[in-house]
Design a protein around this motif. Structure first.
Motif, PDB file in Angstrom:
ATOM      1  N   THR A 166      51.342  10.760  19.003  1.00 22.67           N
ATOM      2  CA  THR A 166      51.361  11.645  17.842  1.00 22.67           C
ATOM      3  C   THR A 166      50.695  12.969  18.157  1.00 22.67           C
ATOM      4  N   HIS A 167      49.567  12.941  18.835  1.00 22.08           N
ATOM      5  CA  HIS A 167      48.848  14.171  19.160  1.00 22.08           C
ATOM      6  C   HIS A 167      49.568  14.987  20.229  1.00 22.08           C
ATOM      7  N   LYS A 168      50.216  14.319  21.181  1.00 23.35           N
ATOM      8  CA  LYS A 168      50.993  15.064  22.182  1.00 23.35           C
ATOM      9  C   LYS A 168      52.107  15.859  21.507  1.00 23.35           C
ATOM     10  N   SER A 169      52.796  15.228  20.575  1.00 26.41           N
ATOM     11  CA  SER A 169      53.880  15.912  19.870  1.00 26.41           C
ATOM     12  C   SER A 169      53.349  17.107  19.085  1.00 26.41           C
ATOM     13  N   CYS A 170      52.224  16.915  18.423  1.00 29.85           N
ATOM     14  CA  CYS A 170      51.619  18.010  17.666  1.00 29.85           C
ATOM     15  C   CYS A 170      51.212  19.147  18.608  1.00 29.85           C
ATOM     16  N   GLY A 171      50.729  18.801  19.792  1.00 29.71           N
ATOM     17  CA  GLY A 171      50.362  19.812  20.774  1.00 29.71           C
ATOM     18  C   GLY A 171      51.549  20.642  21.237  1.00 29.71           C
ATOM     19  N   LEU A 172      52.719  20.006  21.376  1.00 30.18           N
ATOM     20  CA  LEU A 172      53.929  20.750  21.746  1.00 30.18           C
ATOM     21  C   LEU A 172      54.274  21.779  20.669  1.00 30.18           C
ATOM     22  N   VAL A 173      54.079  21.392  19.420  1.00 28.09           N
ATOM     23  CA  VAL A 173      54.351  22.303  18.310  1.00 28.09           C
ATOM     24  C   VAL A 173      53.376  23.477  18.336  1.00 28.09           C
ATOM     25  N   ALA A 174      52.101  23.195  18.582  1.00 23.85           N
ATOM     26  CA  ALA A 174      51.092  24.253  18.638  1.00 23.85           C
ATOM     27  C   ALA A 174      51.384  25.237  19.766  1.00 23.85           C
ATOM     28  N   GLN A 175      51.798  24.734  20.919  1.00 25.62           N
ATOM     29  CA  GLN A 175      52.126  25.610  22.038  1.00 25.62           C
ATOM     30  C   GLN A 175      53.320  26.494  21.707  1.00 25.62           C
ATOM     31  N   THR A 176      54.326  25.937  21.064  1.00 28.71           N
ATOM     32  CA  THR A 176      55.486  26.729  20.662  1.00 28.71           C
ATOM     33  C   THR A 176      55.066  27.836  19.701  1.00 28.71           C
ATOM     34  N   PHE A 177      54.164  27.515  18.784  1.00 33.06           N
ATOM     35  CA  PHE A 177      53.643  28.516  17.854  1.00 33.06           C
ATOM     36  C   PHE A 177      52.955  29.647  18.602  1.00 33.06           C
ATOM     37  N   MET A 178      52.134  29.322  19.575  1.00 42.62           N
ATOM     38  CA  MET A 178      51.404  30.361  20.305  1.00 42.62           C
ATOM     39  C   MET A 178      52.338  31.278  21.078  1.00 42.62           C
ATOM     40  N   LEU A 179      53.408  30.728  21.628  1.00 43.73           N
ATOM     41  CA  LEU A 179      54.386  31.573  22.316  1.00 43.73           C
ATOM     42  C   LEU A 179      55.136  32.466  21.330  1.00 43.73           C
ATOM     43  N   ALA A 180      55.454  31.920  20.159  1.00 41.56           N
ATOM     44  CA  ALA A 180      56.120  32.725  19.132  1.00 41.56           C
ATOM     45  C   ALA A 180      55.211  33.865  18.677  1.00 41.56           C
ATOM     46  N   MET A 181      53.926  33.591  18.556  1.00 42.45           N
ATOM     47  CA  MET A 181      52.976  34.637  18.180  1.00 42.45           C
ATOM     48  C   MET A 181      52.902  35.729  19.248  1.00 42.45           C
ATOM     49  N   THR A 182      52.955  35.329  20.501  1.00 38.77           N
ATOM     50  CA  THR A 182      52.949  36.305  21.589  1.00 38.77           C
ATOM     51  C   THR A 182      54.152  37.235  21.484  1.00 38.77           C
ATOM     52  N   GLU A 183      55.310  36.679  21.157  1.00 42.10           N
ATOM     53  CA  GLU A 183      56.514  37.492  21.001  1.00 42.10           C
ATOM     54  C   GLU A 183      56.343  38.527  19.887  1.00 42.10           C
ATOM     55  N   GLN A 184      55.567  38.184  18.861  1.00 41.59           N
ATOM     56  CA  GLN A 184      55.316  39.104  17.752  1.00 41.59           C
ATOM     57  C   GLN A 184      54.274  40.168  18.102  1.00 41.59           C
ATOM     58  N   GLY A 185      53.674  40.061  19.279  1.00 37.46           N
ATOM     59  CA  GLY A 185      52.629  41.004  19.657  1.00 37.46           C
ATOM     60  C   GLY A 185      51.248  40.571  19.207  1.00 37.46           C
ATOM     61  N   TYR A 186      51.129  39.324  18.751  1.00 33.38           N
ATOM     62  CA  TYR A 186      49.854  38.789  18.302  1.00 33.38           C
ATOM     63  C   TYR A 186      49.239  37.913  19.389  1.00 33.38           C
ATOM     64  N   ASP A 187      47.951  37.606  19.220  1.00 38.71           N
ATOM     65  CA  ASP A 187      47.235  36.783  20.190  1.00 38.71           C
ATOM     66  C   ASP A 187      46.674  35.540  19.509  1.00 38.71           C
ATOM     67  N   THR A 188      46.356  34.554  20.315  1.00 29.35           N
ATOM     68  CA  THR A 188      45.857  33.277  19.800  1.00 29.35           C
ATOM     69  C   THR A 188      44.816  32.695  20.736  1.00 29.35           C
ATOM     70  N   CYS A 189      44.097  31.720  20.202  1.00 32.19           N
ATOM     71  CA  CYS A 189      43.173  30.934  21.028  1.00 32.19           C
ATOM     72  C   CYS A 189      43.126  29.522  20.476  1.00 32.19           C
ATOM     73  N   PRO A 190      43.570  28.526  21.248  1.00 34.69           N
ATOM     74  CA  PRO A 190      43.485  27.136  20.781  1.00 34.69           C
ATOM     75  C   PRO A 190      42.039  26.657  20.853  1.00 34.69           C
ATOM     76  N   ILE A 191      41.574  26.033  19.783  1.00 33.26           N
ATOM     77  CA  ILE A 191      40.179  25.583  19.707  1.00 33.26           C
ATOM     78  C   ILE A 191      40.150  24.074  19.483  1.00 33.26           C
ATOM     79  N   GLU A 192      39.494  23.370  20.392  1.00 30.23           N
ATOM     80  CA  GLU A 192      39.283  21.933  20.234  1.00 30.23           C
ATOM     81  C   GLU A 192      37.811  21.595  20.052  1.00 30.23           C
ATOM     82  N   GLY A 193      36.927  22.541  20.413  1.00 34.40           N
ATOM     83  CA  GLY A 193      35.506  22.330  20.213  1.00 34.40           C
ATOM     84  C   GLY A 193      35.150  22.586  18.760  1.00 34.40           C
ATOM     85  N   LEU A 194      35.233  21.535  17.942  1.00 33.45           N
ATOM     86  CA  LEU A 194      35.019  21.704  16.506  1.00 33.45           C
ATOM     87  C   LEU A 194      34.530  20.406  15.883  1.00 33.45           C
TER      88      LEU A 194
END
Length: 242
Positions: A166-194
């Motif tokens: 379940t978490h691997k699948s969710c991670g694939l979705v998060a990565q796709t989101f970050m690439l889509a944000m890059t295309e928009q000219g935006y930046d991201t940072c995935p945070i797991e330390g929380l």
């Protein structure tokens, strides 16, 4: 940008420019694109919480241990794994697939294909994702290991194994989101330390929800957003051709 350009551009940005606001509709569009990511058996056991409210952003930054990526984020997206929704998601997929078969398959194949989808989503998926204090997962694991003595079969069937799926699948979705944000000219940072408990409490999430990661969003601050050059393990140490 090409995919290669996007991959080269995307970095885990640690400091966002406070003078560069984000268009919430563009972020939402990137999340819509993220739903095109593949997930195991197409179960789509995830949810997104798009955070734009300053008070919530402040609480989430604290839950993220006040990391700079969190405290300077213009917006955040909390990616949540929802294994507990397996029955609803499986039924929704089954309803779609039955209609899909009726509309697009030869009539003489309807019965056989509908039976196959029903067996998979009404029987196998609930059996695979159901939890019972680890006992059902142990039974699945033993059953699969026994069958594997005679033929190939998927054997990672414990409750812990299915949580990982379940978490691997969710991670694939998060990565796709970050690439889509890059295309928009935006930046991201995935945070797991929380502190996931604080995040769940802040967002009033149900007990069965699990935090996969938080993605901080913004535009990199020139000279501060990226900590030097990117390091990667030499390719020869991770690539094996057989």
């Amino acid at each position: 940008m090409t995919l290669s350009d996007l991959l080269q551009r995307r970095r885990a940005v640690r400091y966002f420019d406070p003078e560069q606001p984000l268009d919430s509709q563009k972020v939402k569009h990137c999340l819509q694109l993220a739903t095109l990511a593949p997930t195991s058996s197409n179960m789509q056991l995830y949810e997104f919480y798009h955070i734009t409210d300053n008070a919530l952003l402040s609480k989430l930054a604290e839950a993220c241990l006040n990391q700079q990526a969190a405290t300077t984020a213009q917006q955040m997206v909390v990616f949540v794994a929802r294994q507990d929704l397996y029955q609803q998601r499986a039924q929704a997929i089954l309803d779609f697939e039955i209609d899909n078969i009726k509309r697009n398959s030869p009539v003489e194949r309807h019965a056989n294909r509908i039976k196959g989808k029903t067996d998979y989503y009404a029987k196998l998926m609930p059996f695979a994702y159901r939890r019972c204090f680890g006992l059902l997962g142990l039974f699945r694991k033993v059953l699969a290991k026994t069958i594997s003595l005679w033929r190939p079969i998927y054997t990672e069937m414990s409750e812990a194994d299915m949580r990982v799926v379940t978490h691997k699948s969710c991670g694939l979705v998060a990565q796709t989101f970050m690439l889509a944000m890059t295309e928009q000219g935006y930046d991201t940072c995935p945070i797991e330390g929380l502190d996931s408990n604080r995040v769940k409490k802040t967002l009033a999430l149900p007990a069965g929800a699990e935090i996969n990661m938080i993605v901080a969003c913004g535009v990199r601050k020139a000279g501060r957003g990226i900590w030097g050059e990117r390091y990667r393990i030499p390719f020869e140490q991770v690539y094996y051709k057989k």
